[in-house]
Design an enzyme around this catalytic site. Structure first.
Site, PDB file in Angstrom:
ATOM      1  N   GLY A 137       0.860  -1.187   0.000  1.00 43.59           N
ATOM      2  CA  GLY A 137       0.000   0.000   0.000  1.00 43.59           C
ATOM      3  C   GLY A 137       0.889   1.227   0.000  1.00 43.59           C
ATOM      4  O   GLY A 137       1.502   1.567  -1.019  1.00 43.59           O
ATOM      5  N   GLN A 289     -24.000  35.696  10.383  1.00 44.55           N
ATOM      6  CA  GLN A 289     -22.540  35.770  10.277  1.00 44.55           C
ATOM      7  C   GLN A 289     -21.897  34.375  10.327  1.00 44.55           C
ATOM      8  O   GLN A 289     -20.895  34.107   9.651  1.00 44.55           O
ATOM      9  CB  GLN A 289     -21.977  36.654  11.392  1.00 44.55           C
ATOM     10  CG  GLN A 289     -20.523  37.018  11.167  1.00 44.55           C
ATOM     11  CD  GLN A 289     -19.980  37.879  12.284  1.00 44.55           C
ATOM     12  OE1 GLN A 289     -20.134  37.564  13.474  1.00 44.55           O
ATOM     13  NE2 GLN A 289     -19.343  38.975  11.916  1.00 44.55           N
ATOM     14  N   GLU A 373      -3.705   7.279  -4.297  1.00 44.18           N
ATOM     15  CA  GLU A 373      -2.499   7.881  -4.891  1.00 44.18           C
ATOM     16  C   GLU A 373      -1.599   8.478  -3.796  1.00 44.18           C
ATOM     17  O   GLU A 373      -0.997   9.531  -3.959  1.00 44.18           O
ATOM     18  CB  GLU A 373      -2.875   8.881  -5.987  1.00 44.18           C
ATOM     19  CG  GLU A 373      -3.704   8.174  -7.066  1.00 44.18           C
ATOM     20  CD  GLU A 373      -3.714   8.840  -8.417  1.00 44.18           C
ATOM     21  OE1 GLU A 373      -2.746   9.554  -8.726  1.00 44.18           O
ATOM     22  OE2 GLU A 373      -4.680   8.630  -9.159  1.00 44.18           O
ATOM     23  N   THR A 375      -1.630   8.354   0.729  1.00 41.95           N
ATOM     24  CA  THR A 375      -2.448   8.952   1.797  1.00 41.95           C
ATOM     25  C   THR A 375      -1.907  10.349   2.146  1.00 41.95           C
ATOM     26  O   THR A 375      -0.808  10.741   1.727  1.00 41.95           O
ATOM     27  CB  THR A 375      -2.379   8.080   3.063  1.00 41.95           C
ATOM     28  OG1 THR A 375      -1.001   8.007   3.476  1.00 41.95           O
ATOM     29  CG2 THR A 375      -2.918   6.668   2.812  1.00 41.95           C
TER      30      THR A 375
HETATM   31  C1  LIG Z   1     -11.241   3.682  -4.230  1.00 43.37           C
HETATM   32  C2  LIG Z   1      -9.798   3.350  -4.370  1.00 43.37           C
HETATM   33  C3  LIG Z   1      -9.205   3.357  -5.619  1.00 43.37           C
HETATM   34  C4  LIG Z   1      -7.855   3.007  -5.753  1.00 43.37           C
HETATM   35  N1  LIG Z   1      -7.302   2.962  -7.019  1.00 43.37           N
HETATM   36  C5  LIG Z   1      -6.049   2.454  -7.168  1.00 43.37           C
HETATM   37  C6  LIG Z   1      -5.522   2.216  -8.478  1.00 43.37           C
HETATM   38  O1  LIG Z   1      -6.167   2.491  -9.504  1.00 43.37           O
HETATM   39  N2  LIG Z   1      -4.286   1.652  -8.580  1.00 43.37           N
HETATM   40  C7  LIG Z   1      -3.542   1.312  -7.491  1.00 43.37           C
HETATM   41  O2  LIG Z   1      -2.440   0.814  -7.664  1.00 43.37           O
HETATM   42  N3  LIG Z   1      -4.023   1.548  -6.224  1.00 43.37           N
HETATM   43  C8  LIG Z   1      -5.246   2.082  -6.044  1.00 43.37           C
HETATM   44  N4  LIG Z   1      -5.756   2.287  -4.775  1.00 43.37           N
HETATM   45  C9  LIG Z   1      -4.948   1.934  -3.618  1.00 43.37           C
HETATM   46  C10 LIG Z   1      -4.488   3.138  -2.803  1.00 43.37           C
HETATM   47  O3  LIG Z   1      -3.615   3.943  -3.539  1.00 43.37           O
HETATM   48  C11 LIG Z   1      -3.885   2.615  -1.498  1.00 43.37           C
HETATM   49  O4  LIG Z   1      -4.928   2.002  -0.793  1.00 43.37           O
HETATM   50  C12 LIG Z   1      -3.260   3.719  -0.678  1.00 43.37           C
HETATM   51  O5  LIG Z   1      -2.011   4.062  -1.226  1.00 43.37           O
HETATM   52  C13 LIG Z   1      -3.070   3.362   0.775  1.00 43.37           C
HETATM   53  O6  LIG Z   1      -2.553   2.074   0.942  1.00 43.37           O
HETATM   54  P1  LIG Z   1      -3.214   1.093   2.033  1.00 43.37           P
HETATM   55  O7  LIG Z   1      -4.671   1.127   1.829  1.00 43.37           O
HETATM   56  O8  LIG Z   1      -2.530  -0.222   1.939  1.00 43.37           O
HETATM   57  O9  LIG Z   1      -2.897   1.770   3.414  1.00 43.37           O
HETATM   58  P2  LIG Z   1      -1.673   1.420   4.396  1.00 43.37           P
HETATM   59  O10 LIG Z   1      -0.392   1.586   3.672  1.00 43.37           O
HETATM   60  O11 LIG Z   1      -1.925   0.117   5.048  1.00 43.37           O
HETATM   61  O12 LIG Z   1      -1.806   2.597   5.454  1.00 43.37           O
HETATM   62  C14 LIG Z   1      -2.684   2.546   6.569  1.00 43.37           C
HETATM   63  C15 LIG Z   1      -2.485   3.833   7.370  1.00 43.37           C
HETATM   64  O13 LIG Z   1      -1.118   3.883   7.858  1.00 43.37           O
HETATM   65  C16 LIG Z   1      -0.509   5.090   7.400  1.00 43.37           C
HETATM   66  N5  LIG Z   1       0.912   4.812   7.138  1.00 43.37           N
HETATM   67  C17 LIG Z   1       1.469   3.796   6.421  1.00 43.37           C
HETATM   68  N6  LIG Z   1       2.786   3.919   6.395  1.00 43.37           N
HETATM   69  C18 LIG Z   1       3.102   5.028   7.102  1.00 43.37           C
HETATM   70  C19 LIG Z   1       4.325   5.672   7.437  1.00 43.37           C
HETATM   71  N7  LIG Z   1       5.516   5.221   7.019  1.00 43.37           N
HETATM   72  N8  LIG Z   1       4.267   6.790   8.192  1.00 43.37           N
HETATM   73  C20 LIG Z   1       3.053   7.279   8.607  1.00 43.37           C
HETATM   74  N9  LIG Z   1       1.873   6.705   8.318  1.00 43.37           N
HETATM   75  C21 LIG Z   1       1.899   5.592   7.576  1.00 43.37           C
HETATM   76  C22 LIG Z   1      -1.257   5.481   6.146  1.00 43.37           C
HETATM   77  O14 LIG Z   1      -1.111   6.857   5.843  1.00 43.37           O
HETATM   78  C23 LIG Z   1      -2.685   5.100   6.528  1.00 43.37           C
HETATM   79  O15 LIG Z   1      -3.254   6.108   7.313  1.00 43.37           O
HETATM   80  C24 LIG Z   1      -7.086   2.676  -4.609  1.00 43.37           C
HETATM   81  C25 LIG Z   1      -7.692   2.686  -3.344  1.00 43.37           C
HETATM   82  C26 LIG Z   1      -9.016   2.996  -3.218  1.00 43.37           C
HETATM   83  C27 LIG Z   1      -9.642   2.964  -1.849  1.00 43.37           C
END
Ligand SMILES: Cc1cc2nc3c(=O)[nH]c(=O)nc-3n(C[C@H](O)[C@H](O)[C@H](O)COP(=O)(O)OP(=O)(O)OC[C@H]3O[C@@H](n4cnc5c(N)ncnc54)[C@H](O)[C@@H]3O)c2cc1C
Length: 389
Positions: A137, A289, A373, A375
């Site tokens: 992710g 306001q 893209e 978080t």
């Molecule tokens: C509707 C939707 C469409 C999407 N489309 C695409 C797509 O077309 N192609 C594609 O490849 N992906 C896609 N994604 C995936 C998306 O880009 C990822 O879900 C996103 O990058 C976050 O990864 P994760 O969900 O695994 O969160 P995680 O990485 O598990 O993160 C969980 C939490 O921990 C935090 N975190 C993680 N690491 C750290 C760190 N080092 N320091 C501080 N905080 C941290 C994160 O910010 C988050 O709050 C999509 C996701 C959704 C929900």
């Protein structure tokens, strides 16, 4: 005085014309259908078909390959305008134009551009970008999908997760691990970038997610099982695809910043109108306001988000590195979109909690802009890394 804060003096005549065209498109072909697609969680067929007709899926593609080569600022204008009413249609266009088409236009060789771009420009193929996996992710470098060379082919195996437009895509940009050497196996350096056509044997679409927002944008698993592609589908250098993934995200984030900006603008427009119409204590609530200050803060934030987003887009078009500026635009605009959507619901009172009002859907759709893209936390990491050198 005009309340149209979307006017910006720095737009070219061509870009202003595009903005007007997209506004007409949104009014006539997106707005009448958006709530219905959201409710049914179905792909926005009518808006997509009309977008194809208008050339809105050709914007980042060179003219020689069937595109209009209008660039990142133009793509940003399209996404912003569509997001005011339908962020699902907007992200479909954003992924197609920014993450996929502009990445192939920039990183593919001539033969590959000739093979893949015309079908993307016409919209015959919708593009999808496959980086995320169950364990990859925020740490996208932890790729478990593999691509193994076999003669003049690569054989791909793995499961991509959360893929926007998975159900409808005709072309996938796929990142996969190509090196298992100990020093490369767990790192971004052993990852390569490939094009996989939908019709390829071994490609299938897995689970479709049921989501809080952008429900008309299908998000699915993309499964690759002994999927054989020509070796010519490797984009860029072997083992060096991760930098393509990151470069694509720079321009993709400008798209999501534009989506967030459009959501905020849509919330503001609806709130301004409602505040003038809704009467309590014998007068429009716009005369209180408390409401005026909300509107003032919304409009100020929107202008700031637009300036950040357009700056990043202009830098991209000028060929300048813009990772920090794109991350700043996305960070600021996505937080703003959520705050503005929240205030819009508050200004609408109970009406804002009803599916009859646009702000209810925009409130749900805003949430994703802080997640995909990269978080909000990931954007801060990118910005801090650039600041610290
Ligand atoms: C509707 C939707 C469409 C999407 N489309 C695409 C797509 O077309 N192609 C594609 O490849 N992906 C896609 N994604 C995936 C998306 O880009 C990822 O879900 C996103 O990058 C976050 O990864 P994760 O969900 O695994 O969160 P995680 O990485 O598990 O993160 C969980 C939490 O921990 C935090 N975190 C993680 N690491 C750290 C760190 N080092 N320091 C501080 N905080 C941290 C994160 O910010 C988050 O709050 C999509 C996701 C959704 C929900």
């Amino acid at each position: 005085m005009s309340t149209d804060t979307t006017r910006a003096p720095e737009l070219t005549e061509e870009q202003e014309l595009l903005q007007q065209t997209v506004r007409d498109y949104v009014r006539n072909h997106v707005a009448p259908h958006a709530a219905k697609y959201d409710e049914a969680e179905s792909f926005p067929e009518i808006p997509w078909a009309k977008a194809r007709e208008l050339g809105l899926c050709a914007i980042t593609i060179p003219e020689v390959h069937g595109g209009t080569a209008m660039g990142t600022v133009a793509a940003s204008i399209v996404v912003e305008e569509v997001s005011r009413v339908c962020p699902s249609t907007a992200v479909t266009l954003s992924v197609h134009n920014s993450l996929v088409s502009s990445t192939i236009a920039k990183h593919a060789n001539d033969a590959q551009r000739q093979r893949f771009l015309p079908n993307l420009a016409s919209g015959e193929w919708l593009g999808a970008y496959c980086l995320s996996e169950a364990g990859a992710g925020t740490d996208a470098s932890d790729q478990q999908t593999t691509a193994v060379r076999k003669g003049d082919r690569f054989v791909l195996n793995g499961a991509k997760l959360w893929i926007t437009s998975g159900t409808h895509a005709g072309l996938f940009i796929v990142f996969a691990r190509t090196s298992t050497a100990p020093d490369l196996a767990k790192r971004s350096r052993g990852v390569s970038c490939f094009i996989v056509e939908r019709a390829t044997k071994g490609v299938s679409i897995g689970k479709k997610e049921e989501k809080l927002g952008i429900r008309a944008s299908p998000t699915t698993e993309v499964l690759l099982q002994d999927c054989e592609i020509p070796a010519d589908n490797l984009i860029g250098e072997l083992d060096k695809g991760f930098r393509i993934a990151m470069d694509a995200l720079d321009v993709g984030r400008i798209g999501i910043a534009s989506q967030a900006l459009g959501i905020a603008q849509g919330c503001f427009d609806e709130s301004l109108k409602y505040a003038k119409e809704r009467r309590q204590f014998g007068r429009p609530i716009a005369e209180f306001q408390a409401i005026q200050w909300k509107l003032a803060d919304m409009a100020t934030g929107i202008d700031a988000a637009r300036l950040l987003t357009r700056r990043a887009a202009r830098m991209r078009d000028a060929g300048e590195p813009c990772a920090k500026e794109a991350a700043m635009a996305k960070l600021f605009a996505s937080i703003l979109a959520n705050r503005t959507a929240d205030e819009a619901v508050q200004i609408h009172g109970s009406a804002g909690y009803s599916r009859e009002y646009l702000v209810e859907r925009l409130f749900r759709d805003a949430r994703i802009t802080e997640i995909y893209e990269g978080t909000t936390e990931a954007q801060r990491m990118v910005i801090a890394r650039a600041l610290l050198g």
